[in-house]
Design an enzyme around this catalytic site. Structure first.
Site, PDB file in Angstrom:
ATOM      1  CG  ASN A  29      -2.368   0.558   0.705  1.00  0.00           C
ATOM      2  OD1 ASN A  29      -2.444   1.676   0.188  1.00  0.00           O
ATOM      3  ND2 ASN A  29      -3.421  -0.224   0.895  1.00  0.00           N
ATOM      4  NE  ARG A  30      -2.328   4.887  -3.469  1.00  0.00           N
ATOM      5  CZ  ARG A  30      -3.202   3.915  -3.771  1.00  0.00           C
ATOM      6  NH1 ARG A  30      -3.716   3.176  -2.805  1.00  0.00           N
ATOM      7  NH2 ARG A  30      -3.542   3.689  -5.023  1.00  0.00           N
ATOM      8  CG  HIS A  90       1.568  -2.082  -3.867  1.00  0.00           C
ATOM      9  ND1 HIS A  90       0.960  -2.217  -2.635  1.00  0.00           N
ATOM     10  CD2 HIS A  90       0.570  -2.078  -4.789  1.00  0.00           C
ATOM     11  CE1 HIS A  90      -0.354  -2.306  -2.812  1.00  0.00           C
ATOM     12  NE2 HIS A  90      -0.626  -2.209  -4.097  1.00  0.00           N
ATOM     13  CG  HIS A 128      -2.095  -6.308  -5.672  1.00  0.00           C
ATOM     14  ND1 HIS A 128      -3.270  -6.206  -6.389  1.00  0.00           N
ATOM     15  CD2 HIS A 128      -1.803  -5.053  -5.253  1.00  0.00           C
ATOM     16  CE1 HIS A 128      -3.649  -4.934  -6.432  1.00  0.00           C
ATOM     17  NE2 HIS A 128      -2.785  -4.216  -5.731  1.00  0.00           N
ATOM     18  CG  ASP A 165      -7.776   1.873  -4.239  1.00  0.00           C
ATOM     19  OD1 ASP A 165      -7.392   0.900  -3.548  1.00  0.00           O
ATOM     20  OD2 ASP A 165      -7.032   2.457  -5.054  1.00  0.00           O
ATOM     21  CD  GLU A 168      -4.388  -4.846  -2.541  1.00  0.00           C
ATOM     22  OE1 GLU A 168      -3.236  -4.374  -2.375  1.00  0.00           O
ATOM     23  OE2 GLU A 168      -5.310  -4.221  -3.104  1.00  0.00           O
TER      24      GLU A 168
END
Length: 393
Positions: free
Chosen positions: A123-124, A149, A220, A292, A358
């Site tokens: 993730n971010r 990621h 993923h 998302d 995820e």
């Protein structure tokens, strides 16, 4: 028996948002080879060539089977789940994971994460930086102003060492060296994928480090439970075991708040088609281009695993349960699929024709002190497990 779902809603105990995954345990023994190493495999007849990368490296594919005829195919390029074939309501084998024919097509894809094992940090991370023990680490920004990621060359871009000890198990190992993608510490990673006779794909992750470092590993896979190439996933029925979620800003970084899903389009505590509210006028849906977002899972564990979500294909009646030890679940509704890539069956990756679930710790955790920590220290072992479980009505 693992915990199942009712016909309409989950049991909803309170969630412990401070769960931490780096409990002190004995460090795993053994070392792993570096990213330039070629495939290591057993004499299993279930691995074959999956083609070559641009640099000439040949990679392999590995087939896992069980007694029910279910089949999972992986490649050691990016530790990817290439296909997952399960029976539908009529017993017809159905590939529920979208993917490509060979390594070159994965390497050339405009979407780099199809089926991949994700790390070092899934993730971010906001603005591509975080501070650890007073030192700032600057990362490659590959998603607008943020790191996504693991950076430019995350774990989806490496060739993992692979061994297949039996027909239903694949072990992947990788040494992420100190300052790879500018993350501190030599991180030894092991991921074990196992296909059980209960049609469960089990995912067990382990990691150790010689310096304190953030770790958040996941898979993923992009799913369409009606089968690859069957069209939209908006009519899939989904249920998510979460009272709360983490809202995001316009760059998909959590604001730091944890808010209730009640009264919002993000409320999937009861079964609902994915597309029911996806076009609602809602700032969070606008920010994500759809769903998302990270869901804060309710604790409802059996045998150490938390029931996170259930999804059913509207045409196939194939149902997938997601179970995990993780506190969060990222639900992605395929909003950035743009028909630019051709899957192994010939279909394009059209808009919202696959979804992702995820399992994870929360996005931007290194910069969010009120989120569960993802910091792994020397002498401790990161361990986390998740399961995709399939059945049809």
């Amino acid at each position: 028996m693992l915990l199942g779902l009712g016909t309409s809603s989950f049991v909803m105990p309170a969630c412990n948002a401070k769960q931490n995954q780096t409990e002190s345990v004995t460090t795993a023994s053994g070392t792993q080879t570096d990213s330039s190493a070629t495939t290591v495999s057993t004499d299993s007849t279930n691995n074959t060539s999956f083609g070559k990368l641009k640099n000439g490296t040949e990679v392999q594919q590995y087939t896992l089977t069980n007694s029910k005829g279910t089949q999972a195919v992986f490649t050691n390029y990016g530790g990817r789940l290439v296909s997952l074939i399960v029976p539908d309501k009529d017993g017809k084998p159905t590939d529920v994971v979208v993917g490509f024919k060979n390594a070159a097509e994965y390497e050339a894809s405009t979407e780099p994460y199809f089926g991949a094992t994700i790390g070092r940090v899934g993730n971010r991370i906001a603005n591509g930086k975080f501070t650890l023990d007073g030192k700032e680490y600057k990362l490659f920004t590959n998603n607008g102003p943020n790191t996504l990621h693991g950076g430019k060359n995350g774990f989806q871009a490496v060739v993992w060492n692979a061994t297949q000890p039996n027909d239903h198990t694949l072990e992947l190992t990788y040494l992420s060296k100190d300052l790879e993608e500018n993350f501190p510490g030599n991180l030894n990673v092991k991921v074990t994928y196992a296909l059980t006779d209960n049609n469960e794909l089990k995912m067990d992750y382990e990691a150790t480090t010689d310096k304190k470092t953030p770790v958040n590993l996941t898979n993923h896979a992009f799913f369409n439970l009606n089968g690859e190439g069957s069209g939209t996933i908006l009519n899939h029925i989904i249920q998510i075991n979460a009272n709360r979620y983490t809202p995001v800003d316009a760059t998909l970084i959590p604001t730091g708040k944890i808010e209730p899903v009640a009264g919002t389009p993000f409320d999937f505590r009861k079964k609902l088609a994915i597309g029911t509210n996806i076009e609602a006028k809602n700032e969070q849906l606008k920010n994500g281009g759809g769903f998302d977002h990270n869901y804060v899972l309710n604790e409802n564990k059996a045998q150490g695993l938390n029931m996170a979500a259930r999804v059913t294909g509207d045409k196939s009646n194939i149902t997938m349960d997601v179970l995990t030890t993780e506190p969060g679940l990222q639900f992605y509704s395929g909003n950035f699929m743009q028909s630019k890539n051709t899957f192994k069956g010939g279909a394009k990756d059209d808009f919202r024709t696959a979804f992702c679930l995820e399992t994870q710790h929360f996005p931007d955790a290194p910069n969010q002190p009120n989120f569960p920590s993802i910091m792994l220290e020397p002498g401790k072992t990161y361990r986390t497990s998740s399961v995709y479980r399939f059945f049809s009505k």
